[in-house]
Write an enzyme that holds these catalytic residues in place. Structure first.
Site, PDB file in Angstrom:
ATOM      1  CB  ALA A  10      -0.935   0.007   1.211  1.00 53.76           C
ATOM      2  CB  CYS A  11       4.121   1.994   1.320  1.00 54.26           C
ATOM      3  SG  CYS A  11       5.473   3.190   1.360  1.00 54.26           S
ATOM      4  N   GLY A  12       3.616   3.720  -1.619  1.00 56.26           N
ATOM      5  CA  GLY A  12       4.217   4.064  -2.900  1.00 56.26           C
ATOM      6  C   GLY A  12       5.736   3.947  -2.897  1.00 56.26           C
TER       7      GLY A  12
END
Length: 118
Positions: A10-12
């Site tokens: 979920a983390c870019g």
């Protein structure tokens, strides 16, 4: 070269770091989604030691729900042991991505930091 990434899809920044690793020739990659399979307390402490950072520097403090947990647990004023204990109870507090290779460990923020250990 073997590389392990403690990854949050979920983390870019974590996704970009993973992409760099996947695009690097000769990397045998192990992807661990640390929210599903967190490192042990001992492993996390060892990763921070190899990276040359403290648990406080490895603490996620800005995104929800981590920011709220930091405030609720008053972690910014705690020592490293208390922070590691909180990370074991709440893996969302572990800042990411952490990458380990034979050349070292880095908290890859920004993602290009990973190149230092490739």
């Amino acid at each position: 070269m073997k590389a392990t990434i403690w990854h949050n899809p979920a983390c870019g920044t974590s996704r970009k770091t993973l992409a760099i690793l996947q695009e690097t020739p000769g990397i045998a990659l192990d992807v661990i989604e640390y929210l599903k399979t967190p490192p042990t307390r001992e492993k996390l402490a060892a990763l921070y030691a190899r990276a040359g950072i403290t648990p406080r520097q490895g603490l996620q403090t800005t995104n929800s729900p981590a920011a709220a947990l930091c405030a609720d647990l008053d972690l910014l004023d705690k020592d490293g042991d208390a922070i590691l204990d909180a990370m074991m109870a709440h893996p969302v507090l572990i800042n990411r991505p952490l990458v380990e290779t034979d050349k070292g460990v880095r908290l890859c923020r920004p993602q290009d930091v990973v190149r230092e250990i490739l």
